[in-house]
Design a protein around this motif. Sequence first.
Motif, short mmCIF file in Angstrom:
data_model
loop_
_atom_site.label_atom_id
_atom_site.label_comp_id
_atom_site.label_asym_id
_atom_site.label_seq_id
_atom_site.Cartn_x
_atom_site.Cartn_y
_atom_site.Cartn_z
N LEU A 1 0.74 -1.29 0.09
CA LEU A 1 0.00 -0.14 -0.01
C LEU A 1 1.00 1.24 -0.05
CD1 LEU A 1 -2.64 -1.14 2.68
CD2 LEU A 1 -2.47 -1.62 0.13
N ALA A 2 0.45 2.37 -1.01
CA ALA A 2 1.20 3.36 -1.19
C ALA A 2 0.49 4.59 -0.57
CB ALA A 2 1.75 3.60 -2.32
N ALA A 3 1.39 5.71 -0.07
CA ALA A 3 0.64 7.08 0.15
C ALA A 3 0.18 7.56 -1.17
CB ALA A 3 1.84 7.92 0.59
N GLY A 4 -1.15 7.94 -0.67
CA GLY A 4 -2.04 8.81 -1.82
C GLY A 4 -2.06 10.13 -1.91
N ALA A 5 -0.97 10.59 -0.94
CA ALA A 5 -1.02 11.94 -0.93
C ALA A 5 0.47 12.37 -0.27
CB ALA A 5 -1.92 13.09 -0.31
N ASN A 6 0.93 13.42 -0.27
CA ASN A 6 2.00 14.17 0.57
C ASN A 6 1.53 14.26 1.88
OD1 ASN A 6 3.49 14.16 -1.69
ND2 ASN A 6 3.67 16.41 -1.98
N GLY A 7 2.34 14.12 3.07
CA GLY A 7 2.11 14.39 4.52
C GLY A 7 2.64 13.51 5.48
N MET A 8 2.14 13.64 6.72
CA MET A 8 2.79 13.15 7.74
C MET A 8 1.94 11.89 8.17
SD MET A 8 4.85 15.17 8.49
CE MET A 8 5.58 14.89 10.25
N VAL A 9 2.77 10.63 8.54
CA VAL A 9 2.01 9.32 8.63
C VAL A 9 1.68 9.09 10.12
CG1 VAL A 9 2.61 6.75 8.51
CG2 VAL A 9 3.55 8.42 6.97
N ASN A 10 0.47 8.93 10.25
CA ASN A 10 0.03 8.68 11.74
C ASN A 10 -0.38 7.22 11.85
OD1 ASN A 10 0.36 11.48 12.79
ND2 ASN A 10 -1.44 11.98 11.37
N PHE A 11 0.22 6.52 12.61
CA PHE A 11 -0.42 4.96 12.82
C PHE A 11 -1.62 5.31 13.71
CE2 PHE A 11 3.94 2.59 12.52
CZ PHE A 11 4.08 3.33 11.20
N VAL A 12 -2.69 4.46 13.24
CA VAL A 12 -4.03 4.34 14.05
C VAL A 12 -3.79 3.50 15.22
CG1 VAL A 12 -6.34 3.75 13.98
CG2 VAL A 12 -5.36 4.87 12.02
N SER A 13 -3.08 2.31 15.25
CA SER A 13 -2.85 1.62 16.13
C SER A 13 -1.56 1.43 16.85
CB SER A 13 -3.13 0.15 16.05
OG SER A 13 -2.75 -0.72 17.04
N GLU A 14 -1.08 1.51 18.26
CA GLU A 14 0.12 1.43 18.86
C GLU A 14 0.84 0.16 18.48
OE1 GLU A 14 -0.21 2.58 22.77
OE2 GLU A 14 -0.75 4.65 22.51
N ASN A 15 0.00 -0.89 18.24
CA ASN A 15 0.56 -2.18 18.12
C ASN A 15 0.78 -2.70 16.60
OD1 ASN A 15 0.79 -2.64 21.06
ND2 ASN A 15 -1.42 -3.07 21.04
N LEU A 16 0.78 -1.66 15.63
CA LEU A 16 1.01 -2.10 14.47
C LEU A 16 2.61 -2.56 14.06
CD1 LEU A 16 -0.71 -1.77 11.89
CD2 LEU A 16 0.13 0.41 11.52
N THR A 17 2.58 -3.67 14.00
CA THR A 17 3.69 -4.27 14.01
C THR A 17 3.80 -5.55 13.20
OG1 THR A 17 3.64 -5.98 15.68
CG2 THR A 17 4.55 -3.87 16.32
N GLU A 18 5.02 -5.89 12.46
CA GLU A 18 5.15 -7.14 11.61
C GLU A 18 4.64 -8.04 12.21
OE1 GLU A 18 9.00 -7.42 9.84
OE2 GLU A 18 9.04 -5.45 9.34
N GLY A 19 3.81 -9.03 11.40
CA GLY A 19 3.19 -10.24 11.87
C GLY A 19 1.85 -9.70 12.59
#
Length: 498
Positions: A203-221
């Motif tokens: 999944l790629a960014a659809g616009a320029n900007g700052m990335v904000n993770f919705v979940s604190e537990n967003l990790t590989e796996g």
Amino acid sequence: MRYILLICISLLLFSCGSNEEEGHAHDAEGNHVSSGVPAISKTVWTDQTELFVEFPALVEGKTSKFAAHFTRLDKHQPVREASVTVSLIKGDSGIRHKVDAPSSPGIFSPALQPKEPGTYDLVFDLKTPEYSDRIVVENVQVYSSTAEASENVKEAEEGDISFLKEQAWKIDFQTQPVTEGEVYDIVHTSGVWQAAPGTYKTLAAGANGMVNFVSENLTEGSKVKRGQLLMNVSSEGLSSNNVQAEIAQAKARYDQAKAEYERKKELYEDKIVPKAEFEKVESDYRVAEANYRALASNYGAGGKQIRAPFDGFIKSISTSNGNYVEQGANLVTIGTDKSRLLKTQLSASSKPSKESIASIWYKDDSGEWNEVAGESIVSVGKEVEDRKPMIPVYVKVNDMVEMPEGSFTEVQIAMGNAEQGIIVPEAALLEDYGNYSVILQVSGESFERRPIKIGKRNGQEVQVLSGLQPGDVVVTTGAYQVKMASMSGSTPAHGHEH
């Protein structure tokens, strides 16, 4: 006179009590004492049910009570809720008795009193809330007297291990009939798990900007669900390339083009403006609409939304929370275990091809063999390389495979044409220093340990060269417990509540 009356009442009560259950005396603890009628036991299997029934030999004019043990074969559990009708049928006539519930879990106790001697079919009709079944015990003899029954009834064949139904029902236990099936020449090799095409999406960014993770537990796996919001890309506060401002401008152009289109459409329909002018206005309107909808797509209060395209897991994350990214930059890769590519290999001397491979088995993460049909083979290599004298074989596996990409697994490949042979599940085998045996179910509660000689292995199945015949029933789950019962040195007390 009063004394004589008391004696008569006592005799009458004694007479009634002695006839309450014909042919069944009781000991001091209330248990049945044999009346001299020999006992018979039968075991019959259908596709759904195992019936193990014990009863006194049927004698004309005498009531025989049955201890009918019903086991559901899918779970090998007692039938706990059902009605049972037992019928004794000869030609077009017979007698029957129905009981509406078990006397104890799995055990039903109907009774019959035959009217005349002869050869009958003993029929058990089982009706549970889930299914119905009819089980027939053929050629059951009704004798004219107890003496005739004792003379003709032979002791049933028994194994040397007693394992009661009540014991089997309390453990993880399963049986399966021995069958004939296809046996192939098997090549034992290994394979490595690879990603199948289409199982990963970046999944790629659809616009320029700052990335904000919705979940604190967003990790590989991490597991994700289809449509789940993973992160936002916000351009709020940016002086240039501000997607929020661009959406507002696109919306204004779209609204203006739409109003112009609707006005010119009425004029065109009234033939006031020419066709070419209307088509130009319509084209501008369609372009403005497409631009606005493209910019506004997946845009929410937090900015451009990045959502999971399917159920799966996070394979990799290419950015960090709070980073600035440009439009088109890779953010996260989502994978799925629902389809994998298994790369295995065969010796060039076996001349492998799609047509020569009949089937392939692999071991999953729990150590169980799973079969993949030959039509799932994606490709077979045509040549070998220096220092790699093996032909690669690629197989698409559509089952859920929870083994890491790049990990190895055992593989069996069936080659050539099949031959017919006797087969049993591999789970039924007991091995002692290279010698194999199975636990054979002789009757409902009687087993024996049977030595066998095995041949080829087909994934979950094993060829039996000697020791078994089709129709024999072997224990596939719980064989070790039955084996231990044979080593205990004593036969367990019978636990039936007849």
